[in-house]
Design an enzyme around this catalytic site. Structure first.
Site, short mmCIF file in Angstrom:
data_model
loop_
_atom_site.label_atom_id
_atom_site.label_comp_id
_atom_site.label_asym_id
_atom_site.label_seq_id
_atom_site.Cartn_x
_atom_site.Cartn_y
_atom_site.Cartn_z
N ASN A 132 -3.47 -0.12 5.56
CA ASN A 132 -2.03 -0.06 5.87
C ASN A 132 -1.72 0.94 6.98
O ASN A 132 -0.95 1.89 6.80
CB ASN A 132 -1.21 0.24 4.61
CG ASN A 132 -1.56 1.59 3.99
OD1 ASN A 132 -2.65 2.12 4.19
ND2 ASN A 132 -0.63 2.13 3.21
N ASP B 283 -6.86 7.65 -4.39
CA ASP B 283 -5.66 7.04 -3.80
C ASP B 283 -4.93 8.06 -2.94
O ASP B 283 -3.70 8.16 -2.98
CB ASP B 283 -4.74 6.46 -4.88
CG ASP B 283 -3.67 5.54 -4.30
OD1 ASP B 283 -3.77 5.18 -3.10
OD2 ASP B 283 -2.73 5.17 -5.04
N ASN C 45 2.88 5.45 -7.02
CA ASN C 45 2.87 4.05 -7.44
C ASN C 45 1.43 3.56 -7.55
O ASN C 45 0.70 3.66 -6.57
CB ASN C 45 3.64 3.18 -6.44
CG ASN C 45 3.87 1.78 -6.98
OD1 ASN C 45 4.12 1.60 -8.15
ND2 ASN C 45 3.78 0.79 -6.11
N HIS D 223 -10.88 4.72 -2.40
CA HIS D 223 -9.48 4.35 -2.17
C HIS D 223 -8.74 5.52 -1.53
O HIS D 223 -8.27 6.43 -2.22
CB HIS D 223 -8.82 3.97 -3.49
CG HIS D 223 -7.50 3.29 -3.34
ND1 HIS D 223 -7.10 2.25 -4.18
CD2 HIS D 223 -6.46 3.47 -2.48
CE1 HIS D 223 -5.89 1.85 -3.83
NE2 HIS D 223 -5.48 2.58 -2.80
N HIS E 140 -4.35 -4.35 -5.63
CA HIS E 140 -3.25 -3.50 -6.10
C HIS E 140 -2.41 -4.38 -7.01
O HIS E 140 -1.70 -5.28 -6.55
CB HIS E 140 -2.43 -3.01 -4.90
CG HIS E 140 -1.16 -2.29 -5.26
ND1 HIS E 140 -0.99 -0.94 -5.00
CD2 HIS E 140 -0.01 -2.71 -5.84
CE1 HIS E 140 0.23 -0.58 -5.42
NE2 HIS E 140 0.84 -1.64 -5.92
N HIS F 112 -6.13 6.76 2.09
CA HIS F 112 -5.26 6.35 3.21
C HIS F 112 -5.39 7.43 4.28
O HIS F 112 -4.93 8.56 4.08
CB HIS F 112 -3.81 6.22 2.75
CG HIS F 112 -3.62 5.24 1.63
ND1 HIS F 112 -3.27 3.92 1.84
CD2 HIS F 112 -3.77 5.37 0.29
CE1 HIS F 112 -3.19 3.29 0.68
NE2 HIS F 112 -3.50 4.16 -0.28
N LEU F 113 -5.99 7.09 5.40
CA LEU F 113 -6.18 8.05 6.48
C LEU F 113 -5.04 8.04 7.49
O LEU F 113 -4.96 8.92 8.35
CB LEU F 113 -7.51 7.80 7.20
CG LEU F 113 -8.77 8.09 6.37
CD1 LEU F 113 -10.01 7.86 7.21
CD2 LEU F 113 -8.75 9.51 5.84
N ARG F 114 -4.18 7.02 7.42
CA ARG F 114 -2.93 6.93 8.21
C ARG F 114 -3.11 6.67 9.70
O ARG F 114 -2.15 6.30 10.37
CB ARG F 114 -2.09 8.19 8.03
CG ARG F 114 -1.73 8.53 6.58
CD ARG F 114 -0.97 7.44 5.87
NE ARG F 114 -0.41 7.87 4.61
CZ ARG F 114 -0.06 7.06 3.64
NH1 ARG F 114 -0.19 5.74 3.80
NH2 ARG F 114 0.46 7.52 2.52
#
Length: 419
Positions: A90, A303, A276, A56, A177, A58-60
């Site tokens: 995302n 995360d 979150n 999990h 999620h 986030h590489l953006r």
């Protein structure tokens, strides 16, 4: 033929030598005589671990490269001990299209051709809007290994049901999620004493648990798997344990910060501790520690959620949620070994073998023929968490400025040294 011999490493409390030939494990023994043509590495005082898997992150990239990009995210992964990472959808555009999946994979190949490896997670719905199912078959064919709506939970239960069915037909697991969009609306931390003292709207833990219960009940009814993301609350642990006791195909993850930090970390309106699901209570921490030890929670993840400094340097209720994680994850969780909460074998299970089993990914078991993906970890190396000691482009971590102990000092993927 390339040959590498790692001498005098420590593995599960024993002194071992590791022989690697042509990118594969040849043998792991107490003592191995060096072949004539071998490169020899003395690992005295270092722990030998298989490369970890982060399910999990986030590489953006694409779209938010000022926070992180594939190259910098993989730098953090490589130096954190991760040989494989699963990245969420995302991005901008959202990874709901095979072209975006291929773009991410190509960026990884260009930046880190020898690894770490990237395993994209495809969007469950078009634009992550929760209204129309994404073309999951095309996403799988392009390289996606799981499906998720990430931080935008699907409120429509009928759509969520179809999403689970469609993914299961393709052999993909839905990563959920879990957050009730009404109970959690406009919240910025855990609902409790600390939120009351700070005057900040809090999120009750049942906002997570209610959605997890829905997912588990649907998984049981449909007889399909579901994976519960970043569990933060004792009530959710209890619901997962209930589902597993009934034979439901439910798996779950949690993060280092939910086992080490509680809601008081946001005192002073500390935006670096805003995340979150939010940091919860000491009782939740205790329940999660027990759950990872017993297997109710199957695996760790980070995360990893990078944000630029200016995004966190705002009023608390305006700051985005999330921490960077891959640089520090093993350092923090190895602290649980020192405390006696977990063993080194537990870390290998939680960070490597269970993620690989659940998501059908390669992992180094140190058996003959296994991929030579491994690293050396110095448990006594002290270092300060600072922008110049982190490899992620962003540095939004509540450990910023602190002195920590333990760090990866060398990392090989397929027998090739990447760090």
């Amino acid at each position: 033929m390339s040959t590498l011999l790692v001498k005098n490493a420590r593995s599960l409390g024993e002194s071992v030598d590791l022989l690697v030939v042509d990118g594969k494990v040849r043998t792991l023994n107490a003592s191995i005589e060096a072949p004539a043509d071998a490169e020899v590495v003395d690992a005295a005082g270092k722990i030998l671990f298989p490369s970890l898997i982060d399910v999990h992150t986030h590489l953006r990239e694409p779209g938010y490269e000022w926070k992180e990009n594939v190259a910098t995210g993989l730098a953090a992964a490589a130096h954190g001990g991760f040989g494989g990472i699963m990245c969420m959808a995302n991005t901008d555009p959202v990874n709901d299209d095979a072209a975006v999946t291929k773009q991410i994979l190509e960026a990884a190949r260009r930046a880190w051709p020898d690894g770490p490896r990237v395993y994209p997670i495809g969007a469950a719905t078009v634009g992550l809007k929760g209204e129309e199912l994404a073309r999951m078959s095309e996403l799988k064919d392009a390289g996606c290994v799981a499906i998720s709506n990430d931080g935008r939970p699907v409120g429509n239960t009928e759509i969520f049901r179809r999403m689970m069915e469609y993914a299961a037909d393709l052999g993909l697991i839905v990563i959920d999620h879990c957050e009730d969009p009404y109970l959690a609306a406009k919240s910025h931390m855990n609902e409790g004493v600390t939120s009351g003292l700070l005057g900040v709207k809090g999120q009750p833990d049942v906002a997570e648990t209610i959605q997890a219960a829905r997912s588990i009940l649907l998984a049981e009814y449909l007889d399909v798997p579901v994976h519960i993301a970043h569990v933060s609350a004792k009530r959710t642990v209890d619901i997962i344990a209930w589902g597993k006791s009934r034979g439901v195909k439910v798996t779950a993850e949690t993060t280092p910060h939910y086992l080490t930090l509680d809601e008081t970390a946001v005192n002073g309106y500390n935006t670096l501790a805003k995340v979150n699901p939010p940091l919860r209570t000491p009782a939740d921490i205790a329940a999660l520690r027990e759950a990872v030890k017993t297997g109710v929670i199957d695996m760790f993840c980070t995360d990893h959620a990078p944000h630029a400094a200016h995004e966190k340097e705002t009023p608390f209720d305006e700051a985005p949620n999330g921490f960077t994680g891959m640089d520090l994850a093993l350092t923090i969780t190895y602290g649980l070994v020192r405390e006696g909460v977990l063993t080194e074998a537990d870390l290998i299970r939680l960070w490597a073998t269970e993620p690989a089993r659940v998501f059908n990914l390669p992992v180094n078991t140190f058996q003959p023929g296994a991929p030579a993906d491994f690293f050396l970890f110095d448990p006594d190396l002290e270092w300060k968490v600072a922008p110049d000691t982190l490899y992620s482009k962003s540095h939004n971590t509540p450990w910023l400025g602190q002195l920590v102990r333990g760090r990866v000092v060398a990392h090989w993927i397929g027998g090739v040294k990447i760090v």
